[in-house]
Design a protein around this motif. Structure first.
Motif, PDB file in Angstrom:
ATOM      1  N   GLU A  44       0.825  -1.208   0.000  1.00 13.65           N
ATOM      2  CA  GLU A  44       0.000   0.000   0.000  1.00 13.65           C
ATOM      3  C   GLU A  44       0.862   1.260   0.000  1.00 13.65           C
ATOM      4  O   GLU A  44       0.527   2.253  -0.662  1.00 13.65           O
ATOM      5  CB  GLU A  44      -0.921   0.002   1.221  1.00 13.65           C
ATOM      6  CG  GLU A  44      -2.074  -0.978   1.126  1.00 13.65           C
ATOM      7  CD  GLU A  44      -3.028  -0.622  -0.007  1.00 13.65           C
ATOM      8  OE1 GLU A  44      -3.580   0.486   0.014  1.00 13.65           O
ATOM      9  OE2 GLU A  44      -3.192  -1.444  -0.922  1.00 13.65           O
ATOM     10  N   LEU A  45       1.960   1.240   0.735  1.00 14.82           N
ATOM     11  CA  LEU A  45       2.855   2.391   0.737  1.00 14.82           C
ATOM     12  C   LEU A  45       3.562   2.540  -0.609  1.00 14.82           C
ATOM     13  O   LEU A  45       3.781   3.657  -1.089  1.00 14.82           O
ATOM     14  CB  LEU A  45       3.887   2.262   1.865  1.00 14.82           C
ATOM     15  CG  LEU A  45       3.367   2.431   3.290  1.00 14.82           C
ATOM     16  CD1 LEU A  45       4.485   2.169   4.298  1.00 14.82           C
ATOM     17  CD2 LEU A  45       2.798   3.826   3.509  1.00 14.82           C
ATOM     18  N   ARG A  46       3.920   1.407  -1.212  1.00 13.21           N
ATOM     19  CA  ARG A  46       4.576   1.440  -2.520  1.00 13.21           C
ATOM     20  C   ARG A  46       3.653   2.019  -3.585  1.00 13.21           C
ATOM     21  O   ARG A  46       4.111   2.713  -4.503  1.00 13.21           O
ATOM     22  CB  ARG A  46       5.001   0.026  -2.923  1.00 13.21           C
ATOM     23  CG  ARG A  46       6.242  -0.484  -2.220  1.00 13.21           C
ATOM     24  CD  ARG A  46       7.479   0.236  -2.697  1.00 13.21           C
ATOM     25  NE  ARG A  46       8.685  -0.295  -2.091  1.00 13.21           N
ATOM     26  CZ  ARG A  46       9.881   0.253  -2.222  1.00 13.21           C
ATOM     27  NH1 ARG A  46      10.007   1.366  -2.935  1.00 13.21           N
ATOM     28  NH2 ARG A  46      10.925  -0.268  -1.646  1.00 13.21           N
ATOM     29  N   LYS A  47       2.376   1.728  -3.479  1.00 20.50           N
ATOM     30  CA  LYS A  47       1.422   2.233  -4.471  1.00 20.50           C
ATOM     31  C   LYS A  47       1.387   3.748  -4.492  1.00 20.50           C
ATOM     32  O   LYS A  47       1.086   4.357  -5.527  1.00 20.50           O
ATOM     33  CB  LYS A  47       0.028   1.676  -4.175  1.00 20.50           C
ATOM     34  CG  LYS A  47      -0.135   0.210  -4.518  1.00 20.50           C
ATOM     35  CD  LYS A  47      -1.397  -0.363  -3.914  1.00 20.50           C
ATOM     36  CE  LYS A  47      -2.641   0.333  -4.409  1.00 20.50           C
ATOM     37  NZ  LYS A  47      -3.865  -0.305  -3.864  1.00 20.50           N
ATOM     38  N   ARG A  48       1.692   4.369  -3.361  1.00 21.98           N
ATOM     39  CA  ARG A  48       1.654   5.831  -3.271  1.00 21.98           C
ATOM     40  C   ARG A  48       2.997   6.385  -2.811  1.00 21.98           C
ATOM     41  O   ARG A  48       3.065   7.394  -2.116  1.00 21.98           O
ATOM     42  CB  ARG A  48       0.542   6.262  -2.316  1.00 21.98           C
ATOM     43  CG  ARG A  48      -0.814   5.767  -2.762  1.00 21.98           C
ATOM     44  CD  ARG A  48      -1.896   6.004  -1.752  1.00 21.98           C
ATOM     45  NE  ARG A  48      -3.134   5.400  -2.212  1.00 21.98           N
ATOM     46  CZ  ARG A  48      -3.494   4.148  -1.952  1.00 21.98           C
ATOM     47  NH1 ARG A  48      -2.698   3.381  -1.226  1.00 21.98           N
ATOM     48  NH2 ARG A  48      -4.626   3.665  -2.408  1.00 21.98           N
ATOM     49  N   SER A  49       4.076   5.690  -3.199  1.00 23.18           N
ATOM     50  CA  SER A  49       5.414   6.129  -2.795  1.00 23.18           C
ATOM     51  C   SER A  49       5.769   7.487  -3.375  1.00 23.18           C
ATOM     52  O   SER A  49       6.600   8.214  -2.806  1.00 23.18           O
ATOM     53  CB  SER A  49       6.457   5.084  -3.224  1.00 23.18           C
ATOM     54  OG  SER A  49       6.430   4.897  -4.638  1.00 23.18           O
ATOM     55  N   GLU A  50       5.156   7.844  -4.520  1.00 23.26           N
ATOM     56  CA  GLU A  50       5.434   9.156  -5.113  1.00 23.26           C
ATOM     57  C   GLU A  50       4.920  10.293  -4.246  1.00 23.26           C
ATOM     58  O   GLU A  50       5.359  11.439  -4.391  1.00 23.26           O
ATOM     59  CB  GLU A  50       4.793   9.248  -6.502  1.00 23.26           C
ATOM     60  CG  GLU A  50       5.351   8.245  -7.503  1.00 23.26           C
ATOM     61  CD  GLU A  50       4.607   8.297  -8.824  1.00 23.26           C
ATOM     62  OE1 GLU A  50       3.492   8.857  -8.828  1.00 23.26           O
ATOM     63  OE2 GLU A  50       5.117   7.789  -9.821  1.00 23.26           O
ATOM     64  N   ASN A  55      11.767   7.634   2.285  1.00 19.73           N
ATOM     65  CA  ASN A  55      11.587   6.186   2.352  1.00 19.73           C
ATOM     66  C   ASN A  55      11.547   5.659   3.777  1.00 19.73           C
ATOM     67  O   ASN A  55      11.486   4.440   3.982  1.00 19.73           O
ATOM     68  CB  ASN A  55      12.719   5.481   1.585  1.00 19.73           C
ATOM     69  CG  ASN A  55      12.653   5.751   0.091  1.00 19.73           C
ATOM     70  OD1 ASN A  55      11.566   5.843  -0.485  1.00 19.73           O
ATOM     71  ND2 ASN A  55      13.809   5.882  -0.544  1.00 19.73           N
ATOM     72  N   GLU A  56      11.611   6.570   4.774  1.00 17.94           N
ATOM     73  CA  GLU A  56      11.581   6.118   6.163  1.00 17.94           C
ATOM     74  C   GLU A  56      10.244   5.484   6.528  1.00 17.94           C
ATOM     75  O   GLU A  56      10.143   4.734   7.489  1.00 17.94           O
ATOM     76  CB  GLU A  56      11.865   7.293   7.096  1.00 17.94           C
ATOM     77  CG  GLU A  56      13.271   7.856   6.940  1.00 17.94           C
ATOM     78  CD  GLU A  56      13.517   9.050   7.845  1.00 17.94           C
ATOM     79  OE1 GLU A  56      12.575   9.406   8.593  1.00 17.94           O
ATOM     80  OE2 GLU A  56      14.612   9.619   7.795  1.00 17.94           O
TER      81      GLU A  56
END
Length: 361
Positions: A44-50, A55-56
Protein backbone atom coordinates in the motif's frame (compact mmCIF):
# COMPACT_ATOMS: atom_id res chain seq x y z
CA UNK A 1 11.06 -19.20 47.98
CA UNK A 2 9.77 -20.01 44.49
CA UNK A 3 7.33 -17.64 42.84
CA UNK A 4 3.88 -19.15 42.15
CA UNK A 5 4.79 -22.70 43.14
CA UNK A 6 2.44 -25.28 41.57
CA UNK A 7 2.15 -29.06 42.06
CA UNK A 8 1.93 -31.18 38.89
CA UNK A 9 0.91 -34.81 38.55
CA UNK A 10 1.20 -36.82 35.30
CA UNK A 11 -2.18 -35.66 33.97
CA UNK A 12 -1.42 -32.00 34.64
CA UNK A 13 2.03 -32.29 33.09
CA UNK A 14 0.64 -33.74 29.89
CA UNK A 15 -2.11 -31.13 29.82
CA UNK A 16 0.47 -28.38 30.35
CA UNK A 17 2.57 -29.59 27.43
CA UNK A 18 -0.49 -29.85 25.16
CA UNK A 19 -1.72 -26.38 26.15
CA UNK A 20 1.64 -24.74 25.54
CA UNK A 21 1.95 -26.63 22.22
CA UNK A 22 -1.41 -25.22 21.13
CA UNK A 23 -0.43 -21.71 22.22
CA UNK A 24 2.82 -21.89 20.25
CA UNK A 25 1.11 -22.99 17.05
CA UNK A 26 -1.58 -20.37 17.48
CA UNK A 27 1.26 -17.83 17.76
CA UNK A 28 2.71 -19.26 14.52
CA UNK A 29 -0.57 -18.49 12.75
CA UNK A 30 -0.57 -15.01 14.27
CA UNK A 31 3.01 -14.55 13.06
CA UNK A 32 1.91 -15.47 9.54
CA UNK A 33 -0.83 -12.86 9.85
CA UNK A 34 1.68 -10.22 11.00
CA UNK A 35 3.93 -11.07 8.06
CA UNK A 36 0.98 -10.84 5.66
CA UNK A 37 -0.23 -7.52 7.06
CA UNK A 38 3.31 -6.12 6.98
CA UNK A 39 3.59 -7.16 3.33
CA UNK A 40 0.18 -5.65 2.57
CA UNK A 41 1.15 -2.43 4.36
CA UNK A 42 4.37 -2.22 2.33
CA UNK A 43 2.48 -2.73 -0.93
CA UNK A 44 0.00 0.00 0.00
CA UNK A 45 2.86 2.39 0.74
CA UNK A 46 4.58 1.44 -2.52
CA UNK A 47 1.42 2.23 -4.47
CA UNK A 48 1.65 5.83 -3.27
CA UNK A 49 5.41 6.13 -2.80
CA UNK A 50 5.43 9.16 -5.11
CA UNK A 51 3.40 10.99 -2.48
CA UNK A 52 5.81 10.17 0.34
CA UNK A 53 8.51 12.65 1.22
CA UNK A 54 11.08 9.94 2.08
CA UNK A 55 11.59 6.19 2.35
CA UNK A 56 11.58 6.12 6.16
CA UNK A 57 7.88 5.24 6.06
CA UNK A 58 8.86 1.73 4.91
CA UNK A 59 10.77 1.02 8.13
CA UNK A 60 7.66 -0.19 9.96
CA UNK A 61 6.38 -2.63 7.28
CA UNK A 62 9.91 -4.01 6.86
CA UNK A 63 10.10 -4.51 10.63
CA UNK A 64 6.71 -6.24 10.64
CA UNK A 65 7.78 -8.61 7.86
CA UNK A 66 10.98 -9.54 9.70
CA UNK A 67 9.22 -9.93 13.06
CA UNK A 68 6.51 -12.05 11.46
CA UNK A 69 9.10 -14.45 10.03
CA UNK A 70 11.05 -14.61 13.31
CA UNK A 71 7.85 -15.18 15.30
CA UNK A 72 6.84 -18.04 13.01
CA UNK A 73 10.25 -19.70 13.26
CA UNK A 74 10.69 -19.43 17.04
CA UNK A 75 7.13 -20.49 17.86
CA UNK A 76 7.28 -23.41 15.45
CA UNK A 77 10.43 -24.56 17.26
CA UNK A 78 8.68 -24.09 20.62
CA UNK A 79 5.74 -26.16 19.43
CA UNK A 80 8.11 -28.91 18.34
CA UNK A 81 9.84 -28.89 21.74
CA UNK A 82 6.49 -29.13 23.56
CA UNK A 83 5.36 -31.97 21.29
CA UNK A 84 8.60 -33.90 21.82
CA UNK A 85 8.38 -33.38 25.60
CA UNK A 86 5.78 -36.15 25.66
CA UNK A 87 8.35 -38.59 24.25
CA UNK A 88 11.43 -38.99 26.52
CA UNK A 89 13.61 -40.40 23.73
CA UNK A 90 12.98 -37.33 21.54
CA UNK A 91 13.13 -34.77 24.31
CA UNK A 92 16.69 -35.70 25.36
CA UNK A 93 18.19 -33.76 22.43
CA UNK A 94 16.27 -30.56 23.38
CA UNK A 95 17.30 -30.45 27.05
CA UNK A 96 20.66 -28.64 26.55
CA UNK A 97 18.94 -25.96 24.43
CA UNK A 98 16.07 -25.08 26.76
CA UNK A 99 17.72 -22.22 28.63
CA UNK A 100 19.01 -20.67 25.39
CA UNK A 101 15.58 -21.05 23.81
CA UNK A 102 13.84 -19.32 26.72
CA UNK A 103 16.33 -16.44 26.60
CA UNK A 104 15.57 -16.07 22.88
CA UNK A 105 11.84 -16.03 23.73
CA UNK A 106 12.40 -13.23 26.25
CA UNK A 107 14.30 -11.20 23.63
CA UNK A 108 11.52 -11.87 21.10
CA UNK A 109 8.93 -10.61 23.57
CA UNK A 110 10.91 -7.41 24.08
CA UNK A 111 11.19 -6.87 20.30
CA UNK A 112 7.48 -7.51 19.85
CA UNK A 113 6.70 -4.96 22.55
CA UNK A 114 8.91 -2.39 20.80
CA UNK A 115 7.19 -3.18 17.49
CA UNK A 116 3.80 -2.66 19.13
CA UNK A 117 4.83 0.76 20.43
CA UNK A 118 6.17 1.74 17.01
CA UNK A 119 2.89 0.75 15.35
CA UNK A 120 1.07 3.32 17.47
CA UNK A 121 3.75 6.03 17.33
CA UNK A 122 4.70 5.97 13.63
CA UNK A 123 1.56 7.94 12.77
CA UNK A 124 3.35 11.12 13.86
CA UNK A 125 6.25 10.97 11.34
CA UNK A 126 3.86 9.61 8.71
CA UNK A 127 1.77 12.76 9.06
CA UNK A 128 4.75 15.01 8.22
CA UNK A 129 5.79 12.67 5.40
CA UNK A 130 2.35 12.86 3.81
CA UNK A 131 2.14 16.63 4.25
CA UNK A 132 5.36 17.30 2.35
CA UNK A 133 4.81 14.50 -0.16
CA UNK A 134 1.32 15.67 -1.12
CA UNK A 135 2.46 19.28 -1.31
CA UNK A 136 5.24 18.38 -3.75
CA UNK A 137 3.02 16.01 -5.69
CA UNK A 138 0.43 18.71 -6.29
CA UNK A 139 3.15 20.99 -7.67
CA UNK A 140 4.07 18.30 -10.21
CA UNK A 141 0.46 17.57 -11.18
CA UNK A 142 0.79 19.61 -14.41
CA UNK A 143 4.12 18.04 -15.47
CA UNK A 144 2.60 15.30 -17.63
CA UNK A 145 5.39 15.67 -20.20
CA UNK A 146 8.28 15.62 -17.72
CA UNK A 147 10.09 12.25 -17.34
CA UNK A 148 9.71 10.90 -13.83
CA UNK A 149 6.63 13.03 -13.13
CA UNK A 150 4.35 12.08 -15.99
CA UNK A 151 2.30 9.71 -13.79
CA UNK A 152 1.81 12.16 -10.92
CA UNK A 153 -1.48 13.47 -12.33
CA UNK A 154 -2.86 9.95 -12.65
CA UNK A 155 -1.69 9.03 -9.13
CA UNK A 156 -3.30 12.09 -7.55
CA UNK A 157 -6.55 11.73 -9.49
CA UNK A 158 -6.92 8.07 -8.53
CA UNK A 159 -6.09 8.87 -4.90
CA UNK A 160 -8.66 11.69 -4.69
CA UNK A 161 -11.37 9.52 -6.22
CA UNK A 162 -10.53 6.47 -4.08
CA UNK A 163 -10.28 8.30 -0.76
CA UNK A 164 -12.92 10.92 -1.58
CA UNK A 165 -10.63 13.81 -0.75
CA UNK A 166 -9.35 16.98 -2.38
CA UNK A 167 -6.06 18.80 -1.97
CA UNK A 168 -3.61 18.49 0.88
CA UNK A 169 -5.54 20.04 3.77
CA UNK A 170 -8.62 21.13 1.79
CA UNK A 171 -9.80 21.85 -1.74
CA UNK A 172 -8.52 25.46 -1.60
CA UNK A 173 -4.95 24.16 -1.76
CA UNK A 174 -5.44 23.83 -5.52
CA UNK A 175 -6.08 27.58 -5.72
CA UNK A 176 -2.48 28.27 -4.65
CA UNK A 177 -0.64 26.30 -7.36
CA UNK A 178 -0.73 26.03 -11.14
CA UNK A 179 -2.13 22.59 -11.86
CA UNK A 180 -2.94 23.16 -15.57
CA UNK A 181 -0.07 22.41 -17.96
CA UNK A 182 1.25 25.27 -20.12
CA UNK A 183 0.59 23.23 -23.24
CA UNK A 184 -3.14 23.65 -22.65
CA UNK A 185 -2.99 27.43 -22.10
CA UNK A 186 -3.56 29.95 -24.86
CA UNK A 187 -0.92 32.57 -24.16
CA UNK A 188 -2.43 34.88 -26.79
CA UNK A 189 -5.55 35.18 -24.62
CA UNK A 190 -5.82 38.33 -22.53
CA UNK A 191 -7.31 36.40 -19.61
CA UNK A 192 -4.34 34.03 -19.49
CA UNK A 193 -1.86 36.91 -19.72
CA UNK A 194 -3.63 38.80 -16.95
CA UNK A 195 -3.64 35.82 -14.62
CA UNK A 196 0.05 35.11 -15.18
CA UNK A 197 1.10 38.75 -14.86
CA UNK A 198 -0.92 39.22 -11.67
CA UNK A 199 1.07 36.48 -9.92
CA UNK A 200 4.59 37.19 -8.65
CA UNK A 201 5.74 33.66 -9.53
CA UNK A 202 4.37 33.90 -13.07
CA UNK A 203 1.97 31.00 -12.52
CA UNK A 204 -1.48 30.52 -13.95
CA UNK A 205 -3.62 30.40 -10.80
CA UNK A 206 -7.37 30.02 -10.72
CA UNK A 207 -10.16 29.22 -8.29
CA UNK A 208 -10.70 25.73 -9.61
CA UNK A 209 -9.87 22.11 -8.79
CA UNK A 210 -9.21 18.95 -10.88
CA UNK A 211 -12.20 16.85 -11.92
CA UNK A 212 -11.16 14.10 -9.47
CA UNK A 213 -12.30 16.37 -6.62
CA UNK A 214 -15.92 16.19 -7.78
CA UNK A 215 -18.44 14.36 -5.65
CA UNK A 216 -20.41 12.07 -8.01
CA UNK A 217 -23.31 11.80 -5.56
CA UNK A 218 -24.02 15.54 -5.76
CA UNK A 219 -27.34 16.33 -7.52
CA UNK A 220 -25.85 19.37 -9.24
CA UNK A 221 -23.31 19.14 -12.08
CA UNK A 222 -19.83 19.54 -10.72
CA UNK A 223 -18.66 23.12 -10.33
CA UNK A 224 -14.88 22.84 -10.48
CA UNK A 225 -13.99 26.14 -12.14
CA UNK A 226 -14.66 29.68 -10.91
CA UNK A 227 -15.77 28.22 -7.62
CA UNK A 228 -15.68 31.60 -5.86
CA UNK A 229 -17.53 33.47 -8.63
CA UNK A 230 -21.24 33.53 -7.74
CA UNK A 231 -22.21 35.23 -10.99
CA UNK A 232 -20.68 32.48 -13.13
CA UNK A 233 -23.50 30.04 -12.33
CA UNK A 234 -27.24 30.32 -11.93
CA UNK A 235 -28.53 30.26 -8.34
CA UNK A 236 -25.08 29.75 -6.87
CA UNK A 237 -23.50 31.12 -3.69
CA UNK A 238 -20.24 29.51 -2.67
CA UNK A 239 -20.53 30.89 0.87
CA UNK A 240 -23.82 29.18 1.69
CA UNK A 241 -24.28 26.41 -0.85
CA UNK A 242 -23.04 22.90 -0.20
CA UNK A 243 -20.14 22.47 -2.61
CA UNK A 244 -20.15 19.40 -4.81
CA UNK A 245 -16.44 18.69 -4.33
CA UNK A 246 -14.85 16.67 -1.57
CA UNK A 247 -14.20 18.86 1.47
CA UNK A 248 -11.85 16.48 3.24
CA UNK A 249 -8.11 16.90 2.68
CA UNK A 250 -6.15 13.94 1.34
CA UNK A 251 -3.60 14.11 4.13
CA UNK A 252 -6.27 13.41 6.74
CA UNK A 253 -7.84 10.71 4.56
CA UNK A 254 -4.53 8.88 3.98
CA UNK A 255 -3.47 9.31 7.59
CA UNK A 256 -6.78 7.85 8.75
CA UNK A 257 -6.38 4.90 6.37
CA UNK A 258 -2.75 4.12 7.21
CA UNK A 259 -3.36 4.92 10.88
CA UNK A 260 -6.18 2.38 10.97
CA UNK A 261 -3.86 -0.22 9.45
CA UNK A 262 -1.14 0.50 11.99
CA UNK A 263 -3.58 0.40 14.90
CA UNK A 264 -4.92 -2.96 13.73
CA UNK A 265 -1.44 -4.37 13.26
CA UNK A 266 -0.34 -2.93 16.60
CA UNK A 267 -3.26 -4.60 18.38
CA UNK A 268 -2.40 -7.91 16.67
CA UNK A 269 1.28 -7.66 17.65
CA UNK A 270 0.24 -6.81 21.21
CA UNK A 271 -1.94 -9.93 21.25
CA UNK A 272 1.02 -12.01 20.08
CA UNK A 273 3.22 -10.41 22.76
CA UNK A 274 0.72 -11.38 25.44
CA UNK A 275 0.43 -14.88 23.98
CA UNK A 276 4.23 -15.22 23.90
CA UNK A 277 4.41 -14.01 27.49
CA UNK A 278 1.80 -16.54 28.57
CA UNK A 279 3.57 -19.36 26.77
CA UNK A 280 6.89 -18.27 28.25
CA UNK A 281 5.30 -18.18 31.69
CA UNK A 282 4.05 -21.73 31.19
CA UNK A 283 7.33 -23.28 30.06
CA UNK A 284 9.81 -21.17 32.03
CA UNK A 285 10.20 -23.95 34.57
CA UNK A 286 13.03 -26.02 33.09
CA UNK A 287 12.91 -28.57 35.85
CA UNK A 288 9.26 -29.32 35.28
CA UNK A 289 9.77 -29.92 31.57
CA UNK A 290 12.66 -32.26 32.23
CA UNK A 291 10.61 -34.05 34.84
CA UNK A 292 7.70 -34.26 32.43
CA UNK A 293 9.87 -35.88 29.78
CA UNK A 294 11.47 -38.31 32.20
CA UNK A 295 8.26 -39.53 33.79
CA UNK A 296 5.41 -39.08 31.33
CA UNK A 297 5.80 -42.53 29.77
CA UNK A 298 5.36 -45.47 32.11
CA UNK A 299 6.64 -48.13 29.75
CA UNK A 300 9.96 -46.62 28.68
CA UNK A 301 12.75 -49.17 28.89
CA UNK A 302 15.80 -49.20 31.16
CA UNK A 303 18.04 -48.08 28.29
CA UNK A 304 16.03 -44.86 28.06
CA UNK A 305 15.56 -44.34 31.78
CA UNK A 306 19.29 -44.36 32.51
CA UNK A 307 19.78 -41.27 30.36
CA UNK A 308 16.89 -39.27 31.88
CA UNK A 309 17.27 -36.94 34.89
CA UNK A 310 15.96 -38.02 38.25
CA UNK A 311 15.36 -35.16 40.66
CA UNK A 312 16.68 -35.62 44.18
CA UNK A 313 14.05 -36.62 46.63
CA UNK A 314 11.52 -37.57 43.95
CA UNK A 315 10.64 -41.18 43.07
CA UNK A 316 10.83 -42.53 39.52
CA UNK A 317 7.11 -43.28 39.58
CA UNK A 318 5.57 -41.45 36.58
CA UNK A 319 2.40 -40.81 38.55
CA UNK A 320 4.21 -38.93 41.33
CA UNK A 321 3.93 -35.16 41.73
CA UNK A 322 6.52 -32.63 40.62
CA UNK A 323 6.90 -28.94 41.33
CA UNK A 324 6.77 -26.07 38.86
CA UNK A 325 7.21 -22.35 39.30
CA UNK A 326 7.54 -19.09 37.42
CA UNK A 327 10.76 -18.11 39.19
CA UNK A 328 12.85 -20.39 41.38
CA UNK A 329 13.29 -17.46 43.79
CA UNK A 330 11.41 -14.26 44.48
CA UNK A 331 11.64 -11.35 42.02
CA UNK A 332 13.98 -9.45 44.35
CA UNK A 333 16.28 -12.44 44.88
CA UNK A 334 16.31 -13.21 41.15
CA UNK A 335 17.23 -9.61 40.31
CA UNK A 336 19.97 -9.66 42.98
CA UNK A 337 21.43 -12.88 41.53
CA UNK A 338 21.41 -11.44 38.00
CA UNK A 339 23.23 -8.30 39.13
CA UNK A 340 25.75 -10.39 41.07
CA UNK A 341 26.43 -12.55 38.02
CA UNK A 342 26.90 -9.48 35.84
CA UNK A 343 29.37 -7.98 38.34
CA UNK A 344 31.25 -11.29 38.51
CA UNK A 345 31.48 -11.40 34.72
CA UNK A 346 32.81 -7.82 34.71
CA UNK A 347 35.47 -8.61 37.30
CA UNK A 348 36.44 -11.74 35.38
CA UNK A 349 36.94 -9.72 32.21
CA UNK A 350 39.19 -7.25 34.07
CA UNK A 351 41.30 -10.10 35.48
CA UNK A 352 41.69 -11.60 32.01
CA UNK A 353 42.86 -8.25 30.63
CA UNK A 354 45.41 -7.93 33.42
CA UNK A 355 46.65 -11.49 32.90
CA UNK A 356 47.21 -10.93 29.19
CA UNK A 357 49.62 -8.04 29.83
CA UNK A 358 53.28 -8.95 29.04
CA UNK A 359 55.55 -9.42 32.02
CA UNK A 360 58.35 -6.90 32.52
CA UNK A 361 61.88 -8.30 32.31
Amino acid sequence: MALMLVKFDLKKRVKLAQTVWFMYWFAVMAGVLVFSMGLFFKIELRKRSELMDNNESHFLPNLLIVMGLITCGINALGGKVCYDSLDPSKFVKWKPMLKTFLVVCVVLNALLLVTTVLCFLMKIPLQFTLTEGLKNGMKFYKDTDTPGRCYMKRTLDLMQMEFRCCGNNQYRDWFEIQWVSNRYLDFSSKEVKDRISSNVDGQYLMDGVPFSCCNPSSPRPCIQHQMTNNSAYYSYDHYTEELNVWRRGCRDALLSYYGGLMNTIGALVLLITMLEGRALESDEDFEDFEDLASRSCCDCGPAVRQHLPVHPGQPEDPESESEGWILEKTVKETFTDIMANMKAMGKGAKVDEGGDAPAES
